[in-house]
Design an enzyme around this catalytic site. Structure first.
Site, PDB file in Angstrom:
ATOM      1  N   TYR A 198      -2.395 -12.712  -4.505  1.00 57.87           N
ATOM      2  CA  TYR A 198      -1.936 -12.054  -3.260  1.00 57.87           C
ATOM      3  C   TYR A 198      -2.308 -12.908  -2.048  1.00 57.87           C
ATOM      4  CZ  TYR A 198      -1.995  -7.878  -6.319  1.00 57.87           C
ATOM      5  OH  TYR A 198      -1.826  -6.977  -7.345  1.00 57.87           O
ATOM      6  N   ASP A 226      -4.960  -2.961   2.056  1.00 57.18           N
ATOM      7  CA  ASP A 226      -6.076  -3.867   1.772  1.00 57.18           C
ATOM      8  C   ASP A 226      -6.779  -4.272   3.063  1.00 57.18           C
ATOM      9  OD1 ASP A 226      -3.908  -4.415  -0.417  1.00 57.18           O
ATOM     10  OD2 ASP A 226      -5.768  -5.212  -1.284  1.00 57.18           O
ATOM     11  N   GLN A 241       3.038   1.031   3.531  1.00 53.26           N
ATOM     12  CA  GLN A 241       2.035   1.317   2.506  1.00 53.26           C
ATOM     13  C   GLN A 241       1.184   2.482   3.015  1.00 53.26           C
ATOM     14  OE1 GLN A 241      -0.308  -2.211   1.498  1.00 53.26           O
ATOM     15  NE2 GLN A 241       0.290  -2.058  -0.632  1.00 53.26           N
ATOM     16  N   GLY A 301       1.636   1.987  -3.040  1.00 49.82           N
ATOM     17  CA  GLY A 301       0.488   1.176  -3.418  1.00 49.82           C
ATOM     18  C   GLY A 301       0.082   1.383  -4.868  1.00 49.82           C
ATOM     19  N   ASP A 304       1.822   1.088  -7.775  1.00 45.83           N
ATOM     20  CA  ASP A 304       3.110   0.582  -8.245  1.00 45.83           C
ATOM     21  C   ASP A 304       3.666   1.198  -9.531  1.00 45.83           C
ATOM     22  OD1 ASP A 304       2.173  -1.010  -6.213  1.00 45.83           O
ATOM     23  OD2 ASP A 304       2.484  -2.915  -7.248  1.00 45.83           O
ATOM     24  N   TYR A 342      -2.940  -1.567 -14.633  1.00 49.69           N
ATOM     25  CA  TYR A 342      -2.684  -1.383 -13.199  1.00 49.69           C
ATOM     26  C   TYR A 342      -2.878   0.061 -12.751  1.00 49.69           C
ATOM     27  CZ  TYR A 342      -0.726  -3.908  -9.113  1.00 49.69           C
ATOM     28  OH  TYR A 342      -0.529  -4.523  -7.901  1.00 49.69           O
ATOM     29  N   GLU A 395     -10.264  -6.552  -8.997  1.00 47.57           N
ATOM     30  CA  GLU A 395      -9.262  -5.732  -8.297  1.00 47.57           C
ATOM     31  C   GLU A 395      -9.343  -4.263  -8.721  1.00 47.57           C
ATOM     32  OE1 GLU A 395      -5.302  -7.161  -9.071  1.00 47.57           O
ATOM     33  OE2 GLU A 395      -4.350  -5.757  -7.665  1.00 47.57           O
TER      34      GLU A 395
HETATM   35  C1  DGY Z   1       2.285  -6.544  -6.112  1.00 42.37           C
HETATM   36  O1  DGY Z   1       2.982  -7.519  -5.876  1.00 42.37           O
HETATM   37  O2  DGY Z   1       1.778  -6.294  -7.198  1.00 42.37           O
HETATM   38  C2  DGY Z   1       1.968  -5.630  -5.034  1.00 42.37           C
HETATM   39  O3  DGY Z   1       1.396  -4.466  -5.480  1.00 42.37           O
HETATM   40  C3  DGY Z   1       3.166  -5.368  -4.207  1.00 42.37           C
HETATM   41  O4  DGY Z   1       2.724  -5.012  -2.981  1.00 42.37           O
END
Ligand code: DGY
Length: 427
Positions: free
Chosen positions: A28, A35, A101, A161, A163, A356, A400
């Site tokens: 990222y 974040d 977000q 957020g 996903d 995730y 994360e």
């Molecule tokens: C990602 O790319 O995984 C993010 O969560 C998108 O914002």
């Protein structure tokens, strides 16, 4: 934490690219909205108040004229992320994504303001940034709840957020796959078993293209977007943030006269608060004992027990009886996945402890849940959540997110928001 690991403060410094902090290098490489907010708390706790406010200011550089604060601000170039600015096709400088977000920013700013020791800095920075954040919240209510249901909606799983939460499986099935080739970068950087599937990405990218083709037109998107969801997590975070914005203006602790300059906006925000308080009750499930998100296109509740559905505690919109039910649920949840709070309830058939948002625990969510429990007088649950979060960092360091059953670190490493939560909350 591990002996050879960086300190939490070192993680923030490693990820600092000059006034903004990337969540982690590689995976990222830009500034992300929620974040950035959580990370600002880390800078505050590390004693660098000026840097904390800078994080907020740099995020607001991405704000659109309509008030939207995007989920990604592409401050620099990077080859390691997909979809980058060229895929979003947004005309803004700096370049940004086209969705938002969960706006935890306002609640964070209240903490920065109240807990900052340098009063002059806090007053000056609050006065400079608050009007932009008020416009941001007004945008949510105006563009995303044009029918005044009290439940703003989102147009993309990335906007939540969370996903690949099981909550979005149903609504995402109504989105066609993109009909172009693309190369993901995330699965080259972290274990693909900890990331969303291609099935989901095909639809994520379809939506990105859909926004661009429709020129980000608010009315068209509300009417035609194949994905329109009332996300209980986003609604809850927005609600608390709005309350915090109003409090900041009304307390006028800084003597800034913020009430006078924003009178009309505040009136409108108060109306929105009242609407949401009423509107979210339609999202309560007495059967499951928590709140749910809703597919606004198909008109169905999304019956999955996830941490999103507990966040009304953070918003303060649950009744006392609802809070008690959720408190009991949380205790059982932590028994089944001790490195929790598992993002999806461990008893769910869709629970995957390291994929995730289908089961891992995320410390910034835990922090919000613990605040909510505390405010509803459920200190025992708040302590349990805090201890589970500490155990994650002890087991794996600043990842994360964490496998909620084993405590194994997942996704990106040396991760800003986990380090920030350790500095601000867990230490
Ligand atoms: C990602 O790319 O995984 C993010 O969560 C998108 O914002």
């Amino acid at each position: 934490a591990k002996l050879d690991a960086l300190s939490a403060h070192d993680v923030l410094k490693l990820n600092d690219l000059g006034g903004y902090t990337v969540p982690t290098r590689g995976l990222y490489p830009f500034q992300w909205n929620w974040d950035a907010a959580i990370t600002a708390l880390g800078w505050l706790a590390a004693g660098d108040e000026a840097r904390a406010w800078r994080e907020v200011e740099r995020l607001l550089e991405g704000q659109w004229d309509n008030g939207m604060v995007p989920h990604i601000v592409f401050h620099g170039d990077a080859e390691t992320y997909f979809p980058g600015p060229e895929v979003w096709g947004v005309k803004h400088s700096p370049s940004t994504s086209a969705i938002s977000q969960p706006p935890v920013l306002a609640s964070v700013m209240k903490l920065l303001f109240e807990e900052g020791r340098d009063r002059r800095l806090a007053e000056e920075k609050l006065a400079a940034t608050l009007p932009g954040v008020i416009r941001y919240h007004l945008w949510f209510y105006r563009d995303r709840d044009p029918e005044h249901t009290g439940r703003v909606c989102s147009y993309h799983p990335w906007e939540s957020g969370m996903d690949n939460s099981p909550q979005w499986d149903g609504p995402l099935a109504g989105v066609p796959p993109v009909d172009a080739e693309y190369v993901r970068r995330d699965t080259g950087l972290v274990d693909p078993s900890e990331r969303p599937h291609k099935y989901e990405y095909d639809r994520y990218i379809y939506l990105v293209k859909f926004f661009q083709q429709n020129e980000h037109d608010a009315e068209v998107l509300y009417r035609d977007c194949p994905y329109r969801v009332e996300d209980i997590s986003l609604i809850s975070i927005l609600h608390r943030g709005t309350r915090d914005l109003i409090a900041l203006c009304e307390e006028d602790a800084a003597g800034l006269g913020l009430v006078n300059t924003n009178g009309e906006a505040l009136f409108s925000l108060k109306q929105s608060l009242a609407r949401t308080e009423e509107g979210v009750q339609a999202l309560w499930s007495d059967e499951l004992g928590c709140f749910l998100s809703r597919d606004a296109r198909a008109n169905v509740l999304l019956e999955h027990v996830t941490t999103a559905g507990i966040l009304p505690l953070f918003a303060g919109v649950a009744s006392g009886a609802q809070a008690q039910r959720m408190g009991g649920l949380l205790e059982e949840w932590l028994e089944q996945a001790p490195f929790g709070v598992a993002s999806t309830h461990p008893a769910s058939t869709r629970f995957e402890p390291k994929r995730y948002w289908r089961g891992p625990s995320w410390l910034h969510i835990n922090w919000m849940l613990a605040i909510g429990c505390e405010e509803y007088g459920m200190s025992r649950e708040a302590d349990q959540i805090k201890q589970a979060s500490q155990k994650c960092i002890e087991a794996a360091g600043y990842y994360e997110y964490f496998n909620s059953v084993t405590g194994e670190g997942c996704g990106g490493r040396d991760f800003s928001w986990t380090a920030a939560m350790d500095l601000y909350w867990l230490n």
